[in-house]
Design an enzyme around this catalytic site. Structure first.
Site, PDB file in Angstrom:
ATOM      1  N   CYS A 163      -3.843   6.274   4.866  1.00 15.24           N
ATOM      2  CA  CYS A 163      -2.798   6.950   4.100  1.00 15.24           C
ATOM      3  C   CYS A 163      -3.313   7.668   2.860  1.00 15.24           C
ATOM      4  O   CYS A 163      -2.968   8.817   2.602  1.00 15.24           O
ATOM      5  CB  CYS A 163      -1.747   5.917   3.709  1.00 15.24           C
ATOM      6  SG  CYS A 163      -0.441   6.529   2.663  1.00 15.24           S
ATOM      7  N   HIS A 223       3.254   3.496   0.825  1.00 12.80           N
ATOM      8  CA  HIS A 223       2.860   4.737   1.475  1.00 12.80           C
ATOM      9  C   HIS A 223       2.657   5.840   0.444  1.00 12.80           C
ATOM     10  O   HIS A 223       3.437   5.962  -0.508  1.00 12.80           O
ATOM     11  CB  HIS A 223       3.953   5.125   2.476  1.00 12.80           C
ATOM     12  CG  HIS A 223       3.647   6.342   3.278  1.00 12.80           C
ATOM     13  ND1 HIS A 223       2.485   6.492   4.007  1.00 12.80           N
ATOM     14  CD2 HIS A 223       4.360   7.489   3.481  1.00 12.80           C
ATOM     15  CE1 HIS A 223       2.503   7.664   4.621  1.00 12.80           C
ATOM     16  NE2 HIS A 223       3.615   8.288   4.305  1.00 12.80           N
TER      17      HIS A 223
END
Length: 318
Positions: free
Chosen positions: A87, A162
């Protein structure tokens, strides 16, 4: 997505020193700094800002009420996240891949050129298949020589965090989220005043407002040009012109920047070191001295305090 252990991409700390080291390895003249406010005064030291990297606690229901709209015909760089733990690097690439004329290292230049014309899914697969990029990503990850896979152990669900990016592109504010189908446009921004930053502030603050009041489920980073080269040039010009007062102010800022880099270097050196042998020895000594249980409780307390301070978002866990 592939399992963490199988993908080869390790967890990455949400830390400016880690991101800045990654940007250096990618051959870009950019750094990252923590932001604790979106006020113009707080942002002034980092201007001009290229992008905001937003870390948040991922909640599936938020996808259902998405702000903005998909731009399925987006002409720039966008890659899907196709493996776990990539990510942070995907967010960085989705940002720097859309900065016109940015200096990059040869490997990154070749990788972006190679993926030109690919759809986001294929581009994501090509990127995460690059061994050199995975090695750069993992360089500052905690050692992973211990791996437990006992089917008898009960596994508890962990909060997932995230990284996404907000930045300007062709007169509009865009959101790049590797887990979404396409880039999200939040519409045009006013070129006057703060420009795209004002628009980003509105969007980010509205997103933060969807979380419970007082929650610490997010953090914000500013991606911007490394200020040291321009500050050093400015200092030389001021000293030459005899402007000692302003030169002293610039010299103080250079010292702060250098101190920050020294701190990053020290922390990154600690991250590279494998401490398992030391930890094993300390645990044995504590156990023999009957102090292991007390040490464990103190460690739990310290970890809880750290998570509370950083919003529980020490690691990229998506």
């Amino acid at each position: 997505m592939a399992e963490d252990f199988q993908s080869g991409w390790q967890l990455t700390e949400s830390d400016p020193g880690v991101f800045s080291e990654l940007l250096k390895r990618l051959g870009t003249p950019l750094v990252v700094d923590d932001l604790y406010s979106l006020d113009a005064a707080a942002l002034s030291e980092h201007q001009p800002i290229n992008a905001f990297i937003f870390l948040f606690k991922w909640i599936p229901t938020h996808q259902e009420s998405m702000a903005g709209s998909y731009d399925q015909e987006f002409p720039g760089f966008f890659a899907h996240q196709v493996v776990n733990n990539a990510c942070a690097t995907l967010a960085v690439l989705n940002a720097i891949g859309n900065i016109p004329g940015l200096q990059m290292g040869t490997q990154l230049t070749d990788l972006i050129a190679f993926t030109t014309g690919m759809d986001p899914q294929t581009r994501g697969m090509a990127i995460t298949s690059a061994d050199w990029l995975r090695e750069a990503h993992n360089a500052l990850s905690p050692p992973s020589s211990i791996y437990l896979d006992d089917p008898d152990l009960k596994k508890t669900a962990e909060d997932a965090y995230h990284f996404i990016v907000y930045m300007p592109y062709m007169g509009a504010l865009y959101e790049f989220d590797g887990l979404k189908d396409a880039p999200v446009t939040h519409g045009p921004y006013n070129e006057q005043g703060e420009g795209w930053v004002a628009k980003a502030r509105e969007v980010i603050e509205a997103r933060i407002a969807t979380y419970p009041a007082g929650s610490l489920n997010f953090s914000l980073l500013a991606l911007h040009e490394d200020p040291l080269p321009s500050l050093q040039k400015q200092l030389q010009e001021l000293q030459t012109s005899g402007n000692d007062i302003t030169a002293s102010e610039v010299a103080e800022r250079i010292e702060r920047e250098n101190n920050k880099r020294h701190r990053w270097d020290f922390e990154n050196a600690m991250r590279r070191h494998n401490h398992f042998g030391l930890i094993h020895g300390l645990l044995l000594a504590l156990a023999k001295g009957g102090e292991l249980d007390a040490a464990k409780e103190n460690a739990k307390k310290a970890l809880a305090e750290r998570r509370a301070k950083h919003g529980g978002a020490d690691m990229d866990q998506d």
